[in-house]
Scaffold this active site. Structure first.
Site, mmCIF file in Angstrom:
data_model
loop_
_atom_site.group_PDB
_atom_site.id
_atom_site.type_symbol
_atom_site.label_atom_id
_atom_site.label_comp_id
_atom_site.label_asym_id
_atom_site.label_seq_id
_atom_site.Cartn_x
_atom_site.Cartn_y
_atom_site.Cartn_z
ATOM 1 C CG ASN A 59 -8.138 1.329 -0.137
ATOM 2 O OD1 ASN A 59 -6.941 1.281 0.133
ATOM 3 N ND2 ASN A 59 -9.004 0.467 0.362
ATOM 4 C CG HIS A 104 -4.312 0.372 4.165
ATOM 5 N ND1 HIS A 104 -3.572 -0.375 3.268
ATOM 6 C CD2 HIS A 104 -5.382 0.844 3.463
ATOM 7 C CE1 HIS A 104 -4.187 -0.371 2.086
ATOM 8 N NE2 HIS A 104 -5.274 0.361 2.179
ATOM 9 C CB CYS A 126 -0.935 -0.009 1.199
ATOM 10 S SG CYS A 126 -0.078 -0.047 2.802
#
Length: 418
Positions: free
Chosen positions: A298, A282, A142
């Site tokens: 995202n 994250h 990520c």
């Protein structure tokens, strides 16, 4: 009797369709089989009972969430709905406990927002500086996707060209700079930009395709940061919401959050998650805000959340949203950039644009440019429908020769001559 029947009917009609799955084992199994096909999942027969049990728990969780919070945000089933908690952790990749702080301390910090005004709304989507949501897959990368999102916007703002940058290059090449991170085992956007600064380069995703696993840092593609190069980054550690909003007006922000079960099941609406333990795990990218929410991109593909995006409620901690915010800084290289551009996302958080289904496009759109990023580079692509005036798609341009448009002075010319 008729009154009772009517009440039962109203209750049934108002019931979430998912609740029917809990009343019939066969309905649940049929639903899960469809879920597997839609998500391309294939498991050994020996795992079916486990996966079905996890799927049922996901259905129960979604129903409970929608009952409690459905007026604010909606939960739904997605590709994570039959994964264990351990398996879901493979889709993260920001380890705050290993971040000792020297990256933040070593960078220049943005001044406090005290005394400064922040607009009520701001969006990098409207400026064509955000690429479509990407998918990190089963890899703790990520951090790489968050880093490219911010760098893509910075390069677009400075050079005028949006380019989808290569997360795979980060996976392959950042590790030598920082032994605490290793591709899919997690990392930080700070050291990703340190890599760009040290090596004065970054390839495009089309030239070094993402594989969801680290490889060798060799045979790198052509450098795509031609007219501007990375000089470092600006960090805003442990700030408040106003500082975050001010940062977003400067550039797309790389931010870190804590992913909870609530976040994993998010589908739409404005999320106000109070279940987090404030442990950032994250990395994502903040791309805009309104008086009601902060819009975040995202890296779990467009099948998750609101087509790949999530809206975090304003005046809320956002599960650490304001703790590790940063963006890269650039300087001109005095070199020309003649590369083609990549198309920005067409996601609209307010659904202002109506139907986007190519098989059901809806009524003829108005004769105007609906995006601020419209330019000749987008003409002749599927995105020229947002640039009808620039690309000569308006009906009042029909009198002009092919390849030309009617300019504001009323004369037919090539787009770049108007």
């Amino acid at each position: 009797m008729l009154l009772i029947l009517s009440c039962l009917l109203v209750g049934t009609l108002g019931e979430d369709p998912l609740s029917q799955l809990l009343k019939s084992p066969q309905a649940l199994l049929s639903s899960y089989q469809t879920f597997q096909l839609q998500n391309g999942k294939v498991y050994p027969t020996s795992e079916l009972r486990l996966r079905l049990r996890l799927y049922r728990k996901a259905v129960e969780f979604v129903l409970s969430q929608n009952k409690l919070h459905g007026d604010e945000w909606q939960s739904g089933l997605n590709f994570m709905s039959d994964l264990s908690a351990e398996e879901r952790r493979q889709y993260l990749g920001f380890n705050a406990t290993a971040l000792l702080g020297h990256e933040l301390a070593a960078s220049a910090e943005i001044p406090s927002s005290e005394g400064l005004s922040v607009p009520s709304s701001f969006s990098w989507l409207d400026k064509g500086a955000v690429t479509p949501p990407k998918d990190q897959a089963k890899c703790g990368s990520c951090w790489a996707f968050s880093a490219t999102a911010a760098l893509e916007a910075a390069y677009k703002t400075n050079s005028g060209k949006l380019k989808s940058l290569s997360e795979q290059e980060y996976l392959d090449c950042v590790y030598p700079l920082d032994k605490r991170q290793n591709g899919c085992d997690g990392g930080y956007y700070f050291t990703a930009w340190d890599y760009n600064k040290k090596n004065a380069r970054m390839g495009r995703s089309r030239d070094r395709v993402y594989t969801a696993r680290p490889g060798k840092c060799s045979n790198l593609p052509e450098n795509s940061l031609k007219s501007y190069s990375v000089t470092g980054y600006i960090a805003m550690p442990n700030r408040n919401e106003k500082d975050t909003l001010l940062g977003i007006t400067k550039n797309v922000l790389s931010v870190a959050i804590e992913v909870t079960q609530t976040f994993s099941a998010y589908k739409s609406g404005i999320l106000r998650d109070n279940t987090c333990a404030h442990n950032s795990n994250h990395a994502v990218a903040a791309v805009g805000f309104t008086p009601q929410y902060i819009l975040v991109k995202n890296s779990w593909g467009t099948r998750w959340g609101d087509r790949g995006f999530v809206k975090f409620a304003r005046n809320h901690h956002g599960c650490e949203l304001h703790k590790f915010t940063a963006y890269p800084t650039l300087k001109p290289t005095n070199k020309a950039d003649s590369d083609p551009v990549d198309a920005p996302t067409v996601y609209d958080p307010e659904n202002r644009e109506g139907p986007t289904d190519p098989y059901n496009p809806g009524p003829e759109p108005p004769c105007e440019d609906t995006k601020s990023w419209c330019g000749p580079d987008y003409c002749g692509t599927s995105y020229d429908k947002y640039c009808r005036k620039t690309c000569g798609k308006c009906t009042d341009d029909s009198s002009c020769p092919e390849g030309t448009v009617k300019c504001p002075d009323g004369k037919c010319k090539h787009v770049h001559m108007c």
